[in-house]
Design a protein around this motif. Structure first.
Motif, mmCIF file in Angstrom:
data_model
loop_
_atom_site.group_PDB
_atom_site.id
_atom_site.type_symbol
_atom_site.label_atom_id
_atom_site.label_comp_id
_atom_site.label_asym_id
_atom_site.label_seq_id
_atom_site.Cartn_x
_atom_site.Cartn_y
_atom_site.Cartn_z
ATOM 1 N N ILE A 1 91.321 46.375 40.243
ATOM 2 C CA ILE A 1 91.075 47.010 41.536
ATOM 3 C C ILE A 1 92.133 46.472 42.499
ATOM 4 O O ILE A 1 92.366 45.266 42.560
ATOM 5 N N ALA A 2 92.760 47.381 43.227
ATOM 6 C CA ALA A 2 93.799 46.975 44.176
ATOM 7 C C ALA A 2 93.176 46.442 45.461
ATOM 8 O O ALA A 2 92.132 46.926 45.917
ATOM 9 N N ILE A 3 93.836 45.443 46.024
ATOM 10 C CA ILE A 3 93.452 44.887 47.323
ATOM 11 C C ILE A 3 94.713 44.779 48.185
ATOM 12 O O ILE A 3 95.829 44.711 47.663
ATOM 13 N N PRO A 4 94.555 44.748 49.511
ATOM 14 C CA PRO A 4 95.727 44.614 50.376
ATOM 15 C C PRO A 4 96.353 43.223 50.276
ATOM 16 O O PRO A 4 95.669 42.238 49.997
ATOM 17 N N GLU A 5 97.627 43.168 50.537
ATOM 18 C CA GLU A 5 98.373 41.915 50.523
ATOM 19 C C GLU A 5 97.762 40.917 51.512
ATOM 20 O O GLU A 5 97.406 41.266 52.636
ATOM 21 N N GLY A 6 97.601 39.681 51.065
ATOM 22 C CA GLY A 6 97.115 38.613 51.924
ATOM 23 C C GLY A 6 95.606 38.613 52.173
ATOM 24 O O GLY A 6 95.130 37.866 53.027
ATOM 25 N N GLN A 7 94.858 39.407 51.444
ATOM 26 C CA GLN A 7 93.422 39.532 51.675
ATOM 27 C C GLN A 7 92.569 38.929 50.555
ATOM 28 O O GLN A 7 91.394 39.273 50.396
ATOM 29 N N GLU A 8 93.144 37.985 49.799
ATOM 30 C CA GLU A 8 92.404 37.367 48.698
ATOM 31 C C GLU A 8 91.129 36.665 49.168
ATOM 32 O O GLU A 8 90.100 36.733 48.491
ATOM 33 N N ASP A 9 91.171 35.998 50.319
ATOM 34 C CA ASP A 9 89.976 35.283 50.793
ATOM 35 C C ASP A 9 88.825 36.241 51.064
ATOM 36 O O ASP A 9 87.676 35.959 50.718
ATOM 37 N N LEU A 10 89.110 37.372 51.665
ATOM 38 C CA LEU A 10 88.075 38.365 51.926
ATOM 39 C C LEU A 10 87.544 38.955 50.612
ATOM 40 O O LEU A 10 86.340 39.162 50.456
ATOM 41 N N ALA A 11 88.438 39.183 49.675
ATOM 42 C CA ALA A 11 88.023 39.694 48.364
ATOM 43 C C ALA A 11 87.157 38.663 47.639
ATOM 44 O O ALA A 11 86.144 39.008 47.024
ATOM 45 N N LYS B 1 87.730 58.027 45.223
ATOM 46 C CA LYS B 1 87.081 58.812 44.168
ATOM 47 C C LYS B 1 87.025 58.015 42.866
ATOM 48 O O LYS B 1 85.954 57.791 42.316
ATOM 49 N N ALA B 2 88.180 57.622 42.358
ATOM 50 C CA ALA B 2 88.215 56.825 41.125
ATOM 51 C C ALA B 2 87.501 55.508 41.391
ATOM 52 O O ALA B 2 87.673 54.907 42.455
ATOM 53 N N HIS B 3 86.680 55.058 40.442
ATOM 54 C CA HIS B 3 85.904 53.842 40.672
ATOM 55 C C HIS B 3 85.409 53.267 39.356
ATOM 56 O O HIS B 3 85.205 53.993 38.392
ATOM 57 N N PRO B 4 85.167 51.952 39.335
ATOM 58 C CA PRO B 4 84.496 51.356 38.182
ATOM 59 C C PRO B 4 82.988 51.535 38.328
ATOM 60 O O PRO B 4 82.461 51.585 39.445
ATOM 61 N N GLY B 5 82.315 51.644 37.204
ATOM 62 C CA GLY B 5 80.854 51.678 37.180
ATOM 63 C C GLY B 5 80.369 50.389 36.547
ATOM 64 O O GLY B 5 80.607 50.155 35.358
ATOM 65 N N PHE B 6 79.730 49.536 37.314
ATOM 66 C CA PHE B 6 79.272 48.233 36.833
ATOM 67 C C PHE B 6 77.832 48.343 36.337
ATOM 68 O O PHE B 6 76.923 48.678 37.104
ATOM 69 N N ASP C 1 83.980 47.935 48.374
ATOM 70 C CA ASP C 1 84.417 46.563 48.590
ATOM 71 C C ASP C 1 84.891 46.448 50.041
ATOM 72 O O ASP C 1 84.865 47.447 50.774
ATOM 73 N N PRO C 2 85.309 45.280 50.498
ATOM 74 C CA PRO C 2 85.703 45.136 51.914
ATOM 75 C C PRO C 2 86.882 46.003 52.336
ATOM 76 O O PRO C 2 87.155 46.143 53.533
ATOM 77 N N PHE C 3 87.572 46.616 51.378
ATOM 78 C CA PHE C 3 88.785 47.368 51.674
ATOM 79 C C PHE C 3 88.594 48.875 51.517
ATOM 80 O O PHE C 3 89.538 49.633 51.631
ATOM 81 N N GLY C 4 87.369 49.299 51.217
ATOM 82 C CA GLY C 4 87.082 50.721 51.099
ATOM 83 C C GLY C 4 87.178 51.287 49.700
ATOM 84 O O GLY C 4 87.048 52.501 49.526
ATOM 85 N N ASN C 5 87.390 50.456 48.681
ATOM 86 C CA ASN C 5 87.402 50.943 47.306
ATOM 87 C C ASN C 5 85.984 51.306 46.886
ATOM 88 O O ASN C 5 85.047 50.531 47.097
ATOM 89 N N ARG C 6 85.817 52.466 46.293
ATOM 90 C CA ARG C 6 84.507 52.939 45.838
ATOM 91 C C ARG C 6 84.056 52.152 44.615
ATOM 92 O O ARG C 6 84.837 51.914 43.692
ATOM 93 N N LEU C 7 82.783 51.756 44.601
ATOM 94 C CA LEU C 7 82.182 51.013 43.496
ATOM 95 C C LEU C 7 80.848 51.654 43.147
ATOM 96 O O LEU C 7 80.121 52.091 44.036
ATOM 97 N N GLU C 8 80.534 51.697 41.872
ATOM 98 C CA GLU C 8 79.229 52.177 41.419
ATOM 99 C C GLU C 8 78.529 51.066 40.652
ATOM 100 O O GLU C 8 79.157 50.367 39.845
ATOM 101 N N PHE C 9 77.249 50.883 40.926
ATOM 102 C CA PHE C 9 76.427 49.916 40.212
ATOM 103 C C PHE C 9 75.264 50.691 39.598
ATOM 104 O O PHE C 9 74.623 51.494 40.291
ATOM 105 N N LEU C 10 75.016 50.486 38.307
ATOM 106 C CA LEU C 10 73.965 51.234 37.661
ATOM 107 C C LEU C 10 73.172 50.383 36.677
ATOM 108 O O LEU C 10 73.669 49.409 36.121
ATOM 109 N N GLN C 11 71.933 50.786 36.496
ATOM 110 C CA GLN C 11 71.024 50.134 35.546
ATOM 111 C C GLN C 11 70.392 51.257 34.725
ATOM 112 O O GLN C 11 69.843 52.211 35.274
ATOM 113 N N LYS C 12 70.482 51.133 33.413
ATOM 114 C CA LYS C 12 69.861 52.111 32.534
ATOM 115 C C LYS C 12 68.391 51.781 32.365
ATOM 116 O O LYS C 12 68.025 50.620 32.275
ATOM 117 N N ASP C 13 67.555 52.826 32.356
ATOM 118 C CA ASP C 13 66.116 52.615 32.163
ATOM 119 C C ASP C 13 65.794 52.252 30.718
ATOM 120 O O ASP C 13 66.490 52.545 29.819
#
Length: 119
Positions: free
Chosen positions: A10-20, A67-72, A107-119
């Motif tokens: 996942i890409a993050i902005p330069e110099g923003q490791e602490d926030l990530a 739009k593109a995103h990981p599904g955790f 995430d703090p930078f606007g990257n789309r994330l999906e979290f899912l749990q299977k029944d």
């Protein structure tokens, strides 16, 4: 032939490791792992997921992935939703897929994330 995943980046902005780190390590509880010495100068950092790695890579011309995103896949989605809420955002729950509880967040930078749990 098998095809699997070794890592997600996942890409993050330069110099923003602490926030990530505050999001991925502190809020979500993922352990940081060592990057290979040859890659340290590029910035960013890596964290351990269950069975693979998440690489947070610096992109000098960063634009959030909307739009593109990981599904955790998670085992306790309510707990993850609470941890996301602790970052100041409200999880966006979605019920369009049967047998899966899921929500979207950013995430703090606007990257789309999906979290899912299977029944």
């Amino acid at each position: 032939m098998k095809l699997g995943l070794d890592h997600i980046q996942i890409a993050i902005p330069e110099g923003q490791e602490d926030l990530a780190r505050a999001f991925w390590c502190d809020a979500l509880g993922l352990p940081e792992i060592a990057k290979p010495q040859a890659l340290i100068a590029r910035g960013g950092f890596w964290v351990q997921l269950d069975g693979l790695e998440l690489h947070l890579g610096v992109d000098p011309s960063f634009t959030p992935a909307k739009k593109a995103h990981p599904g955790f896949l998670v085992t306790d989605i309510d707990h993850v939703a609470q941890r996301i809420a602790s970052t100041g955002q409200e999880p966006a729950w979605d019920s369009t897929i049967k047998n899966r509880r899921r929500f979207f967040a950013e995430d703090p930078f606007g990257n789309r994330l999906e979290f899912l749990q299977k029944d």
